[in-house]
Enzyme design. Structure first.
Site, PDB file in Angstrom:
ATOM      1  N   ASP A 126      14.317 -37.927  44.535  1.00 45.32           N
ATOM      2  CA  ASP A 126      14.585 -38.528  45.835  1.00 45.32           C
ATOM      3  C   ASP A 126      14.770 -40.047  45.748  1.00 45.32           C
ATOM      4  O   ASP A 126      15.742 -40.600  46.270  1.00 45.32           O
ATOM      5  CB  ASP A 126      13.435 -38.187  46.787  1.00 45.32           C
ATOM      6  CG  ASP A 126      13.634 -38.780  48.170  1.00 45.32           C
ATOM      7  OD1 ASP A 126      14.374 -38.178  48.957  1.00 45.32           O
ATOM      8  OD2 ASP A 126      13.051 -39.852  48.453  1.00 45.32           O
ATOM      9  N   ARG A 172       4.380 -32.776  44.328  1.00 39.75           N
ATOM     10  CA  ARG A 172       4.319 -33.771  45.410  1.00 39.75           C
ATOM     11  C   ARG A 172       4.010 -33.062  46.732  1.00 39.75           C
ATOM     12  O   ARG A 172       2.989 -32.412  46.858  1.00 39.75           O
ATOM     13  CB  ARG A 172       5.618 -34.577  45.493  1.00 39.75           C
ATOM     14  CG  ARG A 172       5.859 -35.509  44.332  1.00 39.75           C
ATOM     15  CD  ARG A 172       6.775 -36.649  44.678  1.00 39.75           C
ATOM     16  NE  ARG A 172       8.013 -36.216  45.311  1.00 39.75           N
ATOM     17  CZ  ARG A 172       8.886 -37.043  45.863  1.00 39.75           C
ATOM     18  NH1 ARG A 172       8.643 -38.345  45.866  1.00 39.75           N
ATOM     19  NH2 ARG A 172      10.003 -36.596  46.411  1.00 39.75           N
ATOM     20  N   ASP A 203      12.240 -30.394  45.027  1.00 43.66           N
ATOM     21  CA  ASP A 203      12.143 -30.836  46.424  1.00 43.66           C
ATOM     22  C   ASP A 203      13.372 -31.611  46.896  1.00 43.66           C
ATOM     23  O   ASP A 203      13.299 -32.380  47.854  1.00 43.66           O
ATOM     24  CB  ASP A 203      10.892 -31.701  46.626  1.00 43.66           C
ATOM     25  CG  ASP A 203      10.878 -32.955  45.751  1.00 43.66           C
ATOM     26  OD1 ASP A 203      11.756 -33.082  44.868  1.00 43.66           O
ATOM     27  OD2 ASP A 203       9.991 -33.801  45.954  1.00 43.66           O
ATOM     28  N   ASP A 210       9.728 -30.923  40.737  1.00 43.74           N
ATOM     29  CA  ASP A 210       9.173 -30.570  42.043  1.00 43.74           C
ATOM     30  C   ASP A 210      10.081 -29.637  42.853  1.00 43.74           C
ATOM     31  O   ASP A 210       9.620 -28.997  43.799  1.00 43.74           O
ATOM     32  CB  ASP A 210       8.906 -31.841  42.860  1.00 43.74           C
ATOM     33  CG  ASP A 210       7.926 -32.776  42.182  1.00 43.74           C
ATOM     34  OD1 ASP A 210       7.035 -32.273  41.472  1.00 43.74           O
ATOM     35  OD2 ASP A 210       8.061 -33.997  42.348  1.00 43.74           O
ATOM     36  N   THR A 227      14.118 -33.163  38.643  1.00 44.96           N
ATOM     37  CA  THR A 227      12.702 -33.279  39.005  1.00 44.96           C
ATOM     38  C   THR A 227      12.065 -31.904  38.939  1.00 44.96           C
ATOM     39  O   THR A 227      12.678 -30.917  39.355  1.00 44.96           O
ATOM     40  CB  THR A 227      12.506 -33.860  40.420  1.00 44.96           C
ATOM     41  OG1 THR A 227      11.135 -33.700  40.826  1.00 44.96           O
ATOM     42  CG2 THR A 227      13.397 -33.168  41.440  1.00 44.96           C
ATOM     43  N   ARG A 269      10.052 -46.716  36.941  1.00 48.19           N
ATOM     44  CA  ARG A 269      10.126 -46.870  38.395  1.00 48.19           C
ATOM     45  C   ARG A 269      10.294 -48.350  38.722  1.00 48.19           C
ATOM     46  O   ARG A 269       9.658 -49.214  38.121  1.00 48.19           O
ATOM     47  CB  ARG A 269       8.868 -46.303  39.052  1.00 48.19           C
ATOM     48  CG  ARG A 269       8.670 -44.812  38.753  1.00 48.19           C
ATOM     49  CD  ARG A 269       7.508 -44.239  39.542  1.00 48.19           C
ATOM     50  NE  ARG A 269       7.177 -42.879  39.128  1.00 48.19           N
ATOM     51  CZ  ARG A 269       7.808 -41.789  39.549  1.00 48.19           C
ATOM     52  NH1 ARG A 269       8.810 -41.901  40.395  1.00 48.19           N
ATOM     53  NH2 ARG A 269       7.443 -40.595  39.136  1.00 48.19           N
ATOM     54  N   GLY A 322      10.402 -39.771  37.663  1.00 46.96           N
ATOM     55  CA  GLY A 322       9.638 -38.960  36.727  1.00 46.96           C
ATOM     56  C   GLY A 322      10.548 -38.174  35.798  1.00 46.96           C
ATOM     57  O   GLY A 322      11.604 -37.700  36.208  1.00 46.96           O
TER      58      GLY A 322
END
Length: 320
Positions: A103, A172, A130, A128, A126, A72, A11
């Site tokens: 990730d 996410r 994360d 996120d 990202t 992707r 993303g």
């Protein structure tokens, strides 16, 4: 090291362009050639790789998204697919690779670092937040500010109509965006994957707000828990609360990167190239306590991302 390549994968995130710019200019400053891999691992497999000069990354530090494009490619998990991608890099004499992404991008980078002579470094890009091994990822701060701006706008409508609003945010399976946006946006409740929250408690805070004359309530919901539509339905059926909801969606991933993300991306991109020059490979760069660090890909995956739950307790005390 004479030639390196850079790609963005997964993303998009505001600040990716700033990171690419830093990689390209640091490499050229140190006497290397730099190649851009367009459309991530898909472009690597298809040979969509072009040499970049200083001017190619001019006037992009302020742009969101990624000018290298991203795609992707689940098939990249197949060793045979990766073999073709590696050959495309070797044909150009590329000796180092910087992968900017999340990730999934890191997993592809780790596989490449284990299978080829080309040294590989990961840069966390990202919204996120994360990725383990770093306090913040590129794009997180910009997305957070986008969410806060949306909360302020929704509050105007919520207050005008005496409404309770659910605002669903991205992340996410991580609650970082929801938690920090909820605190900064003054929400009544924050629902995140890392902390089980009783809907009775959520409704209790909504009712207390109503009793003291507050004209609205804002509930911030992380997408990793459930959808805003689902939560609104539950609140209607179980508590007879007519709740409106807003799903912010992909506007959180767009827009010009904040100053924080531009600086972070510039520092991490520069550091990634410095690590390649020093002979490092199979590592991800990050920032911890405002200091640049690098972590083995294996350690990044073995660790478990978590949010600072002390901030969750702060949010509860401030939402009385």
């Amino acid at each position: 090291m004479k030639k390196i390549a850079v790609l963005t994968s997964g993303g998009d995130a505001p600040g990716m362009n700033a990171a690419v710019r830093a990689v390209v200019r640091t490499a050229i400053y140190n006497g290397m050639e730099v190649y851009g891999v367009y459309q991530g691992y898909k472009g690597m497999v298809e040979g969509n790789i072009k040499k970049l000069e200083v001017g190619d990354v001019g006037n992009i530090i302020n742009r969101g998204g990624t000018f290298l494009s991203s795609a992707r490619l689940p098939e990249f998990a197949n060793p045979e697919i990766r073999k073709g991608a590696i050959e495309n890099l070797k044909k150009l004499g590329i000796e180092g690779l910087v992968v900017i992404g999340g990730d999934g991008s890191y997993r592809g980078a780790m596989a490449l670092s284990n299978e080829m002579d080309i040294k590989t470094i990961g840069v966390p890009g990202t919204i996120d937040n994360d990725i383990c091994g770093t306090d913040f990822t590129i794009g997180f701060d910009t997305a957070l500010n986008t969410i806060i701006d949306a909360i302020d706008k929704v509050r105007d409508t919520a207050s005008s109509h005496d409404r309770t609003f659910i605002i669903e945010v991205m992340g996410r399976n991580a609650g970082d965006l929801a938690l920090m946006a909820g605190i900064a946006g003054g929400s009544e409740s924050i629902i995140i994957p890392e902390k089980e929250e009783s809907l009775d408690e959520v409704m209790s805070r909504v009712r207390r707000a109503e009793e003291r004359g507050k004209k609205h309530s804002i509930i911030i919901l992380a997408e990793g828990v459930m959808s805003a539509q689902e939560l609104a339905k539950i609140m209607k059926e179980q508590y007879n609360e007519d709740v409106k909801y807003t799903i912010l969606g992909h506007i959180q991933r767009g827009g010009a990167p904040s100053a924080m993300d531009r600086v972070l991306a510039s520092r991490l991109g520069n550091y990634a190239v410095q690590l390649l020059i020093s002979g490092n490979s199979g590592r991800a760069v990050g920032i911890q306590n405002n200091r640049l660090v690098s972590t083995k890909f294996e350690d990044v995956f073995e660790d478990t991302h978590s949010v600072d739950l002390t901030m969750y307790e702060v949010s509860k005390q401030l939402s009385i």
